[in-house]
Design an enzyme around this catalytic site. Sequence first.
Site, PDB file in Angstrom:
ATOM      1  N   HIS A  79      -7.740  11.136 -17.292  1.00 30.97           N
ATOM      2  CA  HIS A  79      -6.905  12.126 -17.977  1.00 30.97           C
ATOM      3  C   HIS A  79      -6.523  11.584 -19.348  1.00 30.97           C
ATOM      4  O   HIS A  79      -5.974  10.496 -19.449  1.00 30.97           O
ATOM      5  CB  HIS A  79      -5.650  12.445 -17.152  1.00 30.97           C
ATOM      6  CG  HIS A  79      -5.900  13.459 -16.076  1.00 30.97           C
ATOM      7  ND1 HIS A  79      -4.947  14.330 -15.624  1.00 30.97           N
ATOM      8  CD2 HIS A  79      -7.027  13.748 -15.376  1.00 30.97           C
ATOM      9  CE1 HIS A  79      -5.463  15.110 -14.694  1.00 30.97           C
ATOM     10  NE2 HIS A  79      -6.719  14.772 -14.507  1.00 30.97           N
ATOM     11  N   TYR A 207       4.101  18.976 -16.802  1.00 37.17           N
ATOM     12  CA  TYR A 207       5.501  18.634 -16.529  1.00 37.17           C
ATOM     13  C   TYR A 207       6.334  19.765 -17.119  1.00 37.17           C
ATOM     14  O   TYR A 207       6.288  19.991 -18.338  1.00 37.17           O
ATOM     15  CB  TYR A 207       5.872  17.314 -17.206  1.00 37.17           C
ATOM     16  CG  TYR A 207       5.270  16.078 -16.552  1.00 37.17           C
ATOM     17  CD1 TYR A 207       3.969  15.679 -16.839  1.00 37.17           C
ATOM     18  CD2 TYR A 207       6.014  15.308 -15.654  1.00 37.17           C
ATOM     19  CE1 TYR A 207       3.418  14.541 -16.239  1.00 37.17           C
ATOM     20  CE2 TYR A 207       5.473  14.163 -15.062  1.00 37.17           C
ATOM     21  CZ  TYR A 207       4.179  13.799 -15.368  1.00 37.17           C
ATOM     22  OH  TYR A 207       3.641  12.672 -14.778  1.00 37.17           O
ATOM     23  N   PRO A 299      10.100   9.217  -9.796  1.00 37.58           N
ATOM     24  CA  PRO A 299       8.646   9.356  -9.989  1.00 37.58           C
ATOM     25  C   PRO A 299       8.225  10.067 -11.272  1.00 37.58           C
ATOM     26  O   PRO A 299       7.030  10.118 -11.589  1.00 37.58           O
ATOM     27  CB  PRO A 299       8.193  10.156  -8.759  1.00 37.58           C
ATOM     28  CG  PRO A 299       9.414  10.817  -8.232  1.00 37.58           C
ATOM     29  CD  PRO A 299      10.576   9.974  -8.632  1.00 37.58           C
ATOM     30  N   LYS A 303       5.486   5.660 -12.567  1.00 37.15           N
ATOM     31  CA  LYS A 303       5.465   4.212 -12.805  1.00 37.15           C
ATOM     32  C   LYS A 303       5.543   3.331 -11.552  1.00 37.15           C
ATOM     33  O   LYS A 303       5.234   2.145 -11.620  1.00 37.15           O
ATOM     34  CB  LYS A 303       6.636   3.828 -13.735  1.00 37.15           C
ATOM     35  CG  LYS A 303       6.422   4.236 -15.168  1.00 37.15           C
ATOM     36  CD  LYS A 303       5.441   3.330 -15.876  1.00 37.15           C
ATOM     37  CE  LYS A 303       4.812   3.943 -17.102  1.00 37.15           C
ATOM     38  NZ  LYS A 303       3.521   4.567 -16.897  1.00 37.15           N
ATOM     39  N   TYR A 391       3.724   6.114 -21.114  1.00 31.64           N
ATOM     40  CA  TYR A 391       3.070   6.783 -19.979  1.00 31.64           C
ATOM     41  C   TYR A 391       1.755   6.077 -19.609  1.00 31.64           C
ATOM     42  O   TYR A 391       1.472   5.872 -18.431  1.00 31.64           O
ATOM     43  CB  TYR A 391       2.817   8.266 -20.304  1.00 31.64           C
ATOM     44  CG  TYR A 391       2.474   9.089 -19.073  1.00 31.64           C
ATOM     45  CD1 TYR A 391       3.457   9.811 -18.398  1.00 31.64           C
ATOM     46  CD2 TYR A 391       1.176   9.130 -18.585  1.00 31.64           C
ATOM     47  CE1 TYR A 391       3.143  10.553 -17.263  1.00 31.64           C
ATOM     48  CE2 TYR A 391       0.858   9.862 -17.454  1.00 31.64           C
ATOM     49  CZ  TYR A 391       1.848  10.582 -16.800  1.00 31.64           C
ATOM     50  OH  TYR A 391       1.537  11.308 -15.671  1.00 31.64           O
TER      51      TYR A 391
HETATM   52  P1  RFL Z   1       5.365   0.655  -0.126  1.00 31.13           P
HETATM   53  O1  RFL Z   1       4.246   1.582  -0.476  1.00 31.13           O
HETATM   54  O2  RFL Z   1       6.642   1.238   0.302  1.00 31.13           O
HETATM   55  O3  RFL Z   1       4.816  -0.302   1.001  1.00 31.13           O
HETATM   56  C1  RFL Z   1       5.655  -1.176   1.729  1.00 31.13           C
HETATM   57  C2  RFL Z   1       5.026  -1.451   3.077  1.00 31.13           C
HETATM   58  O4  RFL Z   1       5.870  -2.350   3.801  1.00 31.13           O
HETATM   59  C3  RFL Z   1       6.020  -1.873   5.140  1.00 31.13           C
HETATM   60  N1  RFL Z   1       7.288  -2.367   5.698  1.00 31.13           N
HETATM   61  C4  RFL Z   1       7.389  -3.453   6.471  1.00 31.13           C
HETATM   62  N2  RFL Z   1       6.452  -4.307   6.914  1.00 31.13           N
HETATM   63  C5  RFL Z   1       6.879  -5.339   7.689  1.00 31.13           C
HETATM   64  N3  RFL Z   1       8.193  -5.519   8.032  1.00 31.13           N
HETATM   65  C6  RFL Z   1       9.155  -4.691   7.593  1.00 31.13           C
HETATM   66  N4  RFL Z   1      10.431  -4.910   7.910  1.00 31.13           N
HETATM   67  C7  RFL Z   1       8.762  -3.607   6.774  1.00 31.13           C
HETATM   68  N5  RFL Z   1       9.448  -2.600   6.175  1.00 31.13           N
HETATM   69  C8  RFL Z   1       8.542  -1.861   5.515  1.00 31.13           C
HETATM   70  C9  RFL Z   1       5.953  -0.363   5.010  1.00 31.13           C
HETATM   71  O5  RFL Z   1       5.572   0.261   6.239  1.00 31.13           O
HETATM   72  C10 RFL Z   1       4.885  -0.197   3.922  1.00 31.13           C
HETATM   73  O6  RFL Z   1       3.579  -0.099   4.449  1.00 31.13           O
HETATM   74  O7  RFL Z   1       5.703  -0.323  -1.341  1.00 31.13           O
HETATM   75  P2  RFL Z   1       4.751  -0.996  -2.458  1.00 31.13           P
HETATM   76  O8  RFL Z   1       3.516  -1.597  -1.833  1.00 31.13           O
HETATM   77  O9  RFL Z   1       5.641  -1.837  -3.290  1.00 31.13           O
HETATM   78  O10 RFL Z   1       4.218   0.242  -3.325  1.00 31.13           O
HETATM   79  C11 RFL Z   1       5.077   0.989  -4.136  1.00 31.13           C
HETATM   80  C12 RFL Z   1       4.616   2.445  -4.213  1.00 31.13           C
HETATM   81  O11 RFL Z   1       4.412   2.928  -2.901  1.00 31.13           O
HETATM   82  C13 RFL Z   1       5.637   3.349  -4.942  1.00 31.13           C
HETATM   83  O12 RFL Z   1       6.212   2.673  -6.032  1.00 31.13           O
HETATM   84  C14 RFL Z   1       4.989   4.644  -5.481  1.00 31.13           C
HETATM   85  O13 RFL Z   1       4.533   5.456  -4.437  1.00 31.13           O
HETATM   86  C15 RFL Z   1       5.988   5.452  -6.340  1.00 31.13           C
HETATM   87  N6  RFL Z   1       5.443   6.732  -6.803  1.00 31.13           N
HETATM   88  C16 RFL Z   1       4.578   6.788  -7.869  1.00 31.13           C
HETATM   89  N7  RFL Z   1       4.175   5.660  -8.490  1.00 31.13           N
HETATM   90  C17 RFL Z   1       3.254   5.715  -9.505  1.00 31.13           C
HETATM   91  O14 RFL Z   1       2.903   4.656 -10.066  1.00 31.13           O
HETATM   92  N8  RFL Z   1       2.687   6.895  -9.930  1.00 31.13           N
HETATM   93  C18 RFL Z   1       3.030   8.076  -9.365  1.00 31.13           C
HETATM   94  O15 RFL Z   1       2.454   9.104  -9.734  1.00 31.13           O
HETATM   95  C19 RFL Z   1       4.037   8.055  -8.312  1.00 31.13           C
HETATM   96  N9  RFL Z   1       4.397   9.192  -7.705  1.00 31.13           N
HETATM   97  C20 RFL Z   1       5.827   7.925  -6.162  1.00 31.13           C
HETATM   98  C21 RFL Z   1       5.274   9.156  -6.648  1.00 31.13           C
HETATM   99  C22 RFL Z   1       6.680   7.931  -5.076  1.00 31.13           C
HETATM  100  C23 RFL Z   1       7.036   9.134  -4.479  1.00 31.13           C
HETATM  101  N10 RFL Z   1       7.915   9.085  -3.386  1.00 31.13           N
HETATM  102  C24 RFL Z   1       7.623   9.653  -2.138  1.00 31.13           C
HETATM  103  C25 RFL Z   1       9.059   8.226  -3.478  1.00 31.13           C
HETATM  104  C26 RFL Z   1       5.614  10.340  -6.072  1.00 31.13           C
HETATM  105  C27 RFL Z   1       6.531  10.358  -5.003  1.00 31.13           C
HETATM  106  C28 RFL Z   1       6.913  11.699  -4.432  1.00 31.13           C
HETATM  107  C1  PHB Z   2       1.615  12.842  -8.115  1.00 29.56           C
HETATM  108  O1  PHB Z   2       0.460  13.285  -8.334  1.00 29.56           O
HETATM  109  O2  PHB Z   2       2.047  12.687  -6.964  1.00 29.56           O
HETATM  110  C2  PHB Z   2       2.466  12.494  -9.268  1.00 29.56           C
HETATM  111  C3  PHB Z   2       1.950  12.545 -10.552  1.00 29.56           C
HETATM  112  C4  PHB Z   2       2.766  12.245 -11.628  1.00 29.56           C
HETATM  113  C5  PHB Z   2       4.072  11.901 -11.419  1.00 29.56           C
HETATM  114  C6  PHB Z   2       4.597  11.836 -10.137  1.00 29.56           C
HETATM  115  C7  PHB Z   2       3.783  12.139  -9.051  1.00 29.56           C
HETATM  116  O3  PHB Z   2       4.864  11.641 -12.491  1.00 29.56           O
END
Ligand code: RFL
Ligand code: PHB
Length: 398
Positions: A79, A207, A299, A303, A391
Amino acid sequence: MSEGATFVRTRVAIVGAGPAGLLLGALLHRAGIDAVIVERQSPDYVLARIRAGVLEAGTVALLEEAGVGERLHAEGLPHHGIELAFDGERQRIDFADLVGRQVTVYGQTEVTRDLMAARAASGATTVYQAADVSLHGFDGTSPEVRYRKDGREHVVACDWIAGCDGYHGASRASVPASAIKTYERVYPFGWLGVLCDTPPVSDELIYANHPRGFALCSMRSRSRSRYYVQCGLEQRVEDWSDERFFDELRSRLDARAAQSLVSGPSIEKSIAPLRSFVAEPMRFGRLCLAGDAAHIVPPTGAKGLNLAASDIRYLSRALIDHYRSGTTTEIDRYSERCLRRVWKAVRFSWWFTTLMHRFPDTGDIGQKIQEAELGYLVGSRAAATALAENYVGLPFED
Ligand code: RFL
Ligand code: PHB
């Protein structure tokens, strides 16, 4: 520890098999450093969480380095910009023109799936469905991670523990409160997200700032869309039929997007709260926190996953240097280095969230000020460049 506990020894015990833990495992494995990953959930549970979708170029490069670039390059969508919808119009921020860089749309689920497959193929140990995971002795020289599985106690003795277990994990919680300082802002709204197998409404992410609240049109592929609408914290997923969701989404988009939006049955629907959170420092003796275990961003700036990857970039290089040189010079710099980049992403995510969402206390004047700022942003190359360079991802320190 009870009698009959099983005991293994490794160099690095990684807590959590999300993207941070799996990526660290892959990079260490490629450097010949033995690591065991201990995860609370099953692989299917981890893969069922629908989260991030946008990867910075630096994250893509690190995934290539970890040996999982192939499917990402074949299926990921480059993108070159995003669109901002406000005041009935839609305007483009052209990353390629402004900063000469791009992002890649490739779901976190797919990143995790690729890393899981690579780990399974490497033969390295990952323990899933580990109960009561606990961390011990990281303030000394013989740290351990303990857990229960199949009715037995297990001990992983190691040199270092990487706490990659997310916001609710055991790692940060095992640090004494007196040794850690946390910073937090909880936003007065959440995101209601829907995943569905329909073609995305536009080629790029939209957005949208609207008096009814923020909306985001994202995607996972050319046939799978991911949509979000800002919602109140009191809202429940059960109250949102697919029809209600798409009506609300349409009402927040410009007329052209609203008209071309194809709705379809949701295959996932969930509400995520929004929060900014940072724990300082990120290292405590022989425990290093990484990813969501140490920080959360709303989100809006896409990041979270990218920050998790940049922590792992610094941590993997520091551990590899340690095992080559025998010194802890790079590990000693880990926390400071990460936090400088983390705070910049916290700032950007807070700013973009504040610009795009309806806040309960700012009223009509708040809306007009946001629209004025958005107008300035799309009309000023300097302002648009500041958005674009954040971004696509700020540079690493080395
Ligand atoms: P995770 O993915 O939460 O993984 C942690 C893992 O640890 C396990 N765990 C345990 N294991 C052993 N013992 C315990 N006591 C434990 N407790 C937990 C869990 O089961 C899990 O498997 O953390 P990690 O690896 O640091 O990764 C971070 C990302 O997941 C997170 O920052 C992103 O998803 C945030 N996020 C986005 N980030 C982006 O860079 N670009 C995006 O477009 C973006 N969109 C988003 C997002 C997060 C969202 N939500 C749901 C908060 C969109 C959404 C809606
Ligand atoms: C997504 O595709 O889940 C997504 C994309 C951009 C964002 C947050 C979430 O800023």
